[in-house]
Design a protein around this motif. Structure first.
Motif, PDB file in Angstrom:
ATOM      1  N   ARG A  30       4.079  -0.739 -12.638  1.00 35.97           N
ATOM      2  CA  ARG A  30       4.396  -1.750 -13.652  1.00 35.97           C
ATOM      3  C   ARG A  30       3.744  -3.088 -13.310  1.00 35.97           C
ATOM      4  N   GLY A  31       3.641  -3.951 -14.315  1.00 39.35           N
ATOM      5  CA  GLY A  31       3.085  -5.274 -14.114  1.00 39.35           C
ATOM      6  C   GLY A  31       3.797  -6.028 -13.008  1.00 39.35           C
ATOM      7  N   GLY A  32       3.032  -6.603 -12.097  1.00 38.67           N
ATOM      8  CA  GLY A  32       3.580  -7.342 -10.970  1.00 38.67           C
ATOM      9  C   GLY A  32       3.953  -6.489  -9.778  1.00 38.67           C
ATOM     10  N   GLU A  33       3.923  -5.176  -9.942  1.00 38.34           N
ATOM     11  CA  GLU A  33       4.319  -4.264  -8.865  1.00 38.34           C
ATOM     12  C   GLU A  33       3.210  -4.116  -7.835  1.00 38.34           C
ATOM     13  N   LYS A  34       3.602  -4.080  -6.583  1.00 30.83           N
ATOM     14  CA  LYS A  34       2.680  -3.839  -5.480  1.00 30.83           C
ATOM     15  C   LYS A  34       2.334  -2.352  -5.469  1.00 30.83           C
ATOM     16  N   ILE A  35       1.052  -2.048  -5.328  1.00 32.82           N
ATOM     17  CA  ILE A  35       0.666  -0.646  -5.209  1.00 32.82           C
ATOM     18  C   ILE A  35       0.300  -0.338  -3.760  1.00 32.82           C
ATOM     19  N   HIS A  36       0.201   0.919  -3.448  1.00 25.65           N
ATOM     20  CA  HIS A  36      -0.082   1.356  -2.086  1.00 25.65           C
ATOM     21  C   HIS A  36      -1.376   0.742  -1.570  1.00 25.65           C
ATOM     22  N   GLY A  37      -1.461   0.579  -0.257  1.00 25.55           N
ATOM     23  CA  GLY A  37      -2.659   0.071   0.392  1.00 25.55           C
ATOM     24  C   GLY A  37      -3.765   1.123   0.422  1.00 25.55           C
ATOM     25  N   GLU A  38      -4.943   0.702   0.827  1.00 25.94           N
ATOM     26  CA  GLU A  38      -6.107   1.588   0.864  1.00 25.94           C
ATOM     27  C   GLU A  38      -5.859   2.834   1.706  1.00 25.94           C
ATOM     28  N   ASN A  39      -5.275   2.646   2.886  1.00 26.70           N
ATOM     29  CA  ASN A  39      -5.042   3.795   3.768  1.00 26.70           C
ATOM     30  C   ASN A  39      -4.072   4.795   3.148  1.00 26.70           C
ATOM     31  N   GLU A  40      -3.001   4.283   2.549  1.00 25.21           N
ATOM     32  CA  GLU A  40      -2.019   5.166   1.921  1.00 25.21           C
ATOM     33  C   GLU A  40      -2.613   5.915   0.735  1.00 25.21           C
ATOM     34  N   LEU A  41      -3.387   5.202  -0.088  1.00 22.85           N
ATOM     35  CA  LEU A  41      -4.024   5.852  -1.236  1.00 22.85           C
ATOM     36  C   LEU A  41      -5.046   6.887  -0.780  1.00 22.85           C
ATOM     37  N   ALA A  42      -5.792   6.566   0.268  1.00 25.03           N
ATOM     38  CA  ALA A  42      -6.779   7.517   0.788  1.00 25.03           C
ATOM     39  C   ALA A  42      -6.092   8.806   1.232  1.00 25.03           C
TER      40      ALA A  42
END
Length: 82
Positions: A30-42
Motif C-alpha cells: 500500500r501507499g507509504g508502506e515499506k517494502i522488503h530490502g534488496e536481499n530479502e527480495l532477491a
C-alpha cells in the motif's frame, strides 16, 4: 523462479519489475508502506541482488516507489488506494 510468472524471452529484471508493480497496483503493498530490502527480495524471488536493484530502479523511475538512502524503499503515497 519463485513467485514470478515466466515470460519467455523477457529479461529477469523486467519480469520482477512487472511482478512488484502488479503487487503494488493490486494492494499487496500500500501507499507509504515499506517494502522488503534488496536481499530479502532477491531471496524471495530467487534472483540476484543486482537484478532486484535494477527492477527497483525501474519502479522508482515509474513513480511507484521511493528509495530513501540509508533508510528503505517505500511505495509512493500517491499509489494509496481510495
Amino acid at each position: 523462479m519463485k513467485g514470478v510468472t515466466h515470460i519467455r524471452g523477457t529479461a529477469k529484471y523486467v519480469k520482477l519489475f512487472e511482478q512488484i508493480k502488479s503487487e503494488i497496483l493490486t494492494g499487496v503493498y500500500r501507499g507509504g508502506e515499506k517494502i522488503h530490502g534488496e536481499n530479502e527480495l532477491a531471496q524471495k524471488y530467487g534472483m540476484s541482488r543486482q537484478t532486484v536493484r535494477t527492477s527497483l530502479s525501474l519502479l522508482a523511475q515509474e513513480g511507484l516507489i521511493e528509495r530513501r538512502q540509508c533508510s528503505a524503499t517505500y511505495v509512493t503515497a500517491k499509489m494509496q488506494s481510495g
